[in-house]
Structure formats: C-alpha cells, structure tokens
Design a protein around this motif. Structure first.
Motif, PDB file in Angstrom:
ATOM      1  N   ASP A   1     -95.649 -59.901  -6.638  1.00  0.00           N
ATOM      2  CA  ASP A   1     -97.415 -58.991  -6.477  1.00  0.00           C
ATOM      3  C   ASP A   1     -97.598 -59.841  -4.563  1.00  0.00           C
ATOM      4  O   ASP A   1     -97.874 -58.779  -4.459  1.00  0.00           O
TER       5      ASP A   1
ATOM      6  N   HIS B   1     -98.341 -56.989  -2.221  1.00  0.00           N
ATOM      7  CA  HIS B   1     -99.060 -56.174  -1.045  1.00  0.00           C
ATOM      8  C   HIS B   1     -99.149 -55.865   0.335  1.00  0.00           C
ATOM      9  O   HIS B   1     -99.871 -55.224   0.506  1.00  0.00           O
TER      10      HIS B   1
ATOM     11  N   HIS C   1     -97.892 -50.116  -7.067  1.00  0.00           N
ATOM     12  CA  HIS C   1     -99.076 -50.724  -8.049  1.00  0.00           C
ATOM     13  C   HIS C   1     -98.970 -49.565  -8.867  1.00  0.00           C
ATOM     14  O   HIS C   1     -99.240 -49.771 -10.162  1.00  0.00           O
TER      15      HIS C   1
ATOM     16  N   LEU D   1     -93.521 -54.968 -11.533  1.00  0.00           N
ATOM     17  CA  LEU D   1     -93.186 -54.826  -9.861  1.00  0.00           C
ATOM     18  C   LEU D   1     -92.270 -55.381  -8.979  1.00  0.00           C
ATOM     19  O   LEU D   1     -90.997 -54.774  -8.463  1.00  0.00           O
TER      20      LEU D   1
ATOM     21  N   HIS E   1     -97.647 -58.018 -14.447  1.00  0.00           N
ATOM     22  CA  HIS E   1     -97.795 -57.879 -12.915  1.00  0.00           C
ATOM     23  C   HIS E   1     -96.740 -58.188 -12.194  1.00  0.00           C
ATOM     24  O   HIS E   1     -96.335 -56.884 -11.559  1.00  0.00           O
TER      25      HIS E   1
HETATM   26 ZN    ZN Z   1    -100.657 -56.157  -7.174  1.00  0.00          ZN
END
Ligand code: ZN
Ligand code: NZQ
Length: 401
Positions: free
Chosen positions: A195, A199, A275, A294, A290
């Motif tokens: 994650d 980002h 996302h 991803l 999550h």
């Molecule tokens: Zn995220």
C-alpha cells in the motif's frame, strides 16, 4: 514543477517505546475524555491497549472504549461510535490501530457534531464542518491515515466503499512506535508495504513532467521500503527496518510525494487508478486486505497503461530499479519498462503477496459487480495518466486473473 499547497499539520512523535507517551500527548491537546477506538483484538493480545490506558490514567485523561473495528471498516460501527461519543461527551477520538481504526475514528470525529446520518458525507450530500480532534497510536504502517486527509469507509448494505477528503480531520498527533509493529503477521506487513509503494506510485504517475525533488523522494522511499520489507520478512523484530517502513508509510501519504505533481494546487496529485479499481474489490469482499488487492492491481494497471506515458515509466524504471533502455528503439523502451514492472511484481510476490486475483479467491464472475459500483463511484471515466473507461477497467480486472 506545478503550483501546490502542502499541509501536514500532524505532530509526529516517533520512537522506541513511545506508545507510552500517548497520554501526555493527548493531555497536551487539552483533552479530558477520549473515545478510545481499536480493532479486532490485536492490541488487547499484545498488551498495547493496556499500555495506552495506563498512559491516559497517568495523564489524567478519562476514556470510554469502542473495540471491534474490522479491516475495511463499516459504517455501522461508525454510527455506534457517534452515539457513544455524544452520550459520553468525549472531546477527542483516540485511535489505537491501523488505517481501519483511524478511518473509523475520523468518521466518528466529523460525524458527532452533524445531526444527519454520517453516510451523507460519503454520498456528497453534506459538507464536513466541525470535527473533534483525533489522535492515534499507529500499529501498522500501510494506509498512511495517521497523516492523510482521507477517510475510507464501507457500507455493506449498499455494497459501496467510499472516501472523503479534508484537512480538518488529519490527526492532530500521531504516535509512531516501530516496536509495536514487531507483532504484525508477515501477510499484513507485506500488504502494508504494498500500500505504501502504491500511494507513492499513484502520485508519481501523474501527467506532470519531471519534478526532480519530488521524483527523487518518491523513488528513494520506494527503494527504502523494498529493502526494509525484505529485511523484516526474515527478521520481524529488526527495529531499524520496521522504523524505516513506518516513517515511509507516513511520508508516502501525507502528500509530500505529490508536491509539484498535481494538476491543481489543492488537488491531490495523480489519478489514483489502482486505488479506484482495488476499492471495489475490498468493498465487495471485505476479507481482501486492501494492500493485497493492490499487489495484483498495481502491476496489472501498469502493464495496461504504460504506453500512454513512456517517459514516466522510464523515470520509474531508472529511479527504482536503475534500469535504462539499451538504445532509443521502441523495443528497448518496452524491455526496460516491462523489466521494471516485472521486478516490482516479483518483489511483491516474494513478500507473500498474491500474483493474481484468483490467488485471492476471486472469480471472473464478480467483475460485473465491481464495475457497477465503480461506475457509481467514478462515473464513466476516471484517472489521469490514461483515463480509464469502464471497458478499460474490465480489461484490467480480467488481465489480473
Ligand atoms: Zn492505499
Ligand atoms: O483488528 P486487529 O485485531 O487490530 O488486527 C489488525 C487487522 O486485522 C492487524 N494488525 C494491525 N496492527 C497489528 C495487527 N496485528 C498484529 N500486530 C499489530 N501491531 O492488521 C490487520 C489490518 O489492519 P487495518 O487497519 O485494516 O490495515 P490498514 O492500515 O492497511 O488499513 C486498511 C484500510 O485503510 C483504507 C483501506 O481501504 C482499508 O479500509 N485506506 C485508508 C486510507 C486513508 N485513510 O488515507 C488510504 C488507503 O489508500 C486505504 O484506502
């Protein structure tokens, strides 16, 4: 470099054993009574919750507890927290956990002073106004919610997972104690690292041209996370590696990595395509972490869109993997970019992340459902580097099986 406004108002208190400082930090904000929010029990088992309550007691801060936040948190518990916060007249919300706990705390904090249903904010039927102050003790570096101006909540009844943005609910103080992350299972550590990397990528792959200072920060943090994640998989209690990942997670999502890369000064940089695609999966399947979603979607998105902006992808290949095309031909460009995407995916899989959506137990029959709510959330087209239609989204999902 595009114009930007950068605001990171959170006070970061970072260090070994610093979880015990939370009481003093909260008292310094003037809080007298906190709503203490936590997840499914890890903080009880590790003893962190007890340390936090001892620290609050010592600082003379009262508290009332709300446990049971699930990963991919649901609005039902937010509503319960709002009632509790009102009834108990708390003046601060203290999150002890990861993104799910912090996002729940944020939604409680801005929902408490609103007379309507908190879901209105997520449906854009109301604008966030007053908000209780938020503090947190972070237990998993991943979502970056400890510094972000985002709050992501699911509504199971509607099959939706939606985010709201705003500076008013960025935490006032975040205590970051890398030692509390020693207990993370490998899978959660890996999902968190994924994650964090994503980002940064969402911002790096905006349409702005090179922004050397920001681009170097982006690639430097990704390299640091990759090294440190490899270390902690082998040695979960390596303090420096845990600390590296923890601070990286904060910097990846406090908007530092987007300075100069956004299309408007107060807009977050990038199109957030991965996302957008992933959130539909964890909305319909809350058991999917999550970061794990991803790990599959990010490389699939990259393979689908790289031709739209080879310059950005070459900058990524050079900055993260030190790879350059051997000559100026299209073939050499494709080789370099494909190598970088392959390396990224190989790395994620080496941490224990899935390679395909099938590895996550998902089936192609579910894609239509994801597209339906994606359309509700994003409209017919979304993204920036290469705007995606719903047919593009379908193609990316299917390529990831
Ligand atoms: Zn995220
Ligand atoms: O619930 P408990 O028992 O505490 O266990 C948690 C949970 O199962 C466990 N865990 C956390 N710290 C631990 C630990 N286990 C052992 N030792 C520790 N120190 O880890 C599991 C995952 O926790 P969670 O909070 O769900 O993880 P994460 O921080 O990845 O948060 C994910 C949520 O944040 C949203 C995601 O969509 C998802 O709903 N995001 C929020 C963002 C934001 N607000 O800025 C941005 C992100 O892009 C993301 O969308």
């Amino acid at each position: 470099m595009n114009d930007f406004v950068f605001q990171s108002p959170t006070r970061f208190v970072f260090g070994r054993g610093y979880a015990d400082r939370i009481g003093g930090e909260v008292a310094a904000l003037g809080a007298k009574r906190a709503l203490l929010v936590y997840g499914g029990g890890s903080v009880v088992r590790t003893g962190l919750l007890a340390r936090v309550t001892v620290s609050l007691d010592a600082a003379g801060v009262g508290y009332v507890e709300l446990g049971g936040v699930r990963p991919n948190p649901e609005v039902g518990l937010v509503r319960k927290g709002i009632e509790l916060a009102r009834r108990e007249q708390v003046d601060l919300v203290l999150a002890v956990g990861g993104g799910s706990v912090i996002d729940t705390s944020k939604a409680i904090a801005f929902g408490t002073s609103y007379q309507g249903d908190v879901w209105d904010f997520f449906m854009r039927k109301a604008t966030i106004g007053a908000c209780l102050p938020i503090a947190c003790v972070l237990t998993i570096p991943a979502a970056g919610s400890e510094a972000s101006g985002s709050c992501v909540i699911s509504n199971d009844e509607l099959g939706l997972k939606k985010g709201v943005n705003g500076d008013v609910f960025r935490p006032r103080v975040a205590v970051l104690d890398p030692e509390v992350t020693f207990t993370l299972p490998q899978y959660q550590t890996a999902a968190g690292a994924t994650d964090i990397i994503c980002h940064i990528c969402e911002r790096f792959f905006s349409t702005a041209g090179p922004v050397p200072v920001t681009d170097n920060i982006c690639c430097g943090i990704i390299r640091a996370v990759m090294d440190a994640a490899t270390t902690v998989i082998a040695t979960p209690d390596d303090y420096d590696a845990r600390a590296t990942i923890m601070w990286s997670g904060t910097l990846a999502h406090n908007d530092l990595c987007g300075c100069g890369r956004s299309s408007a000064p107060t807009k977050r940089a990038g199109g957030w395509e991965s996302h957008g695609l992933e959130h539909e999966i964890s909305a319909h399947r809350p058991e999917v972490a999550h970061g794990a979603g991803l790990a599959v979607i990010l490389p699939a998105w990259m393979r689908y869109v790289w031709r739209a902006n080879t310059e950005r992808f070459l900058a990524f290949a050079k900055g993260v993997f030190d790879v350059e095309p051997v000559d100026q031909t299209d073939e050499a460009t494709e080789d370099a970019i494909t190598y970088a995407i392959d390396e990224l995916q190989r790395f994620l899989v080496s941490l224990g992340m899935p390679r395909t959506l099938g590895d996550l137990g998902l089936s192609q029959d579910e894609v239509d459902g994801w597209l339906q709510t994606l359309r509700q959330n994003k409209g017919e087209r979304f993204g920036e580097l290469r705007p995606l239609t719903m047919e593009d989204a379908r193609a990316i999902y299917l390529s990831a099986f």
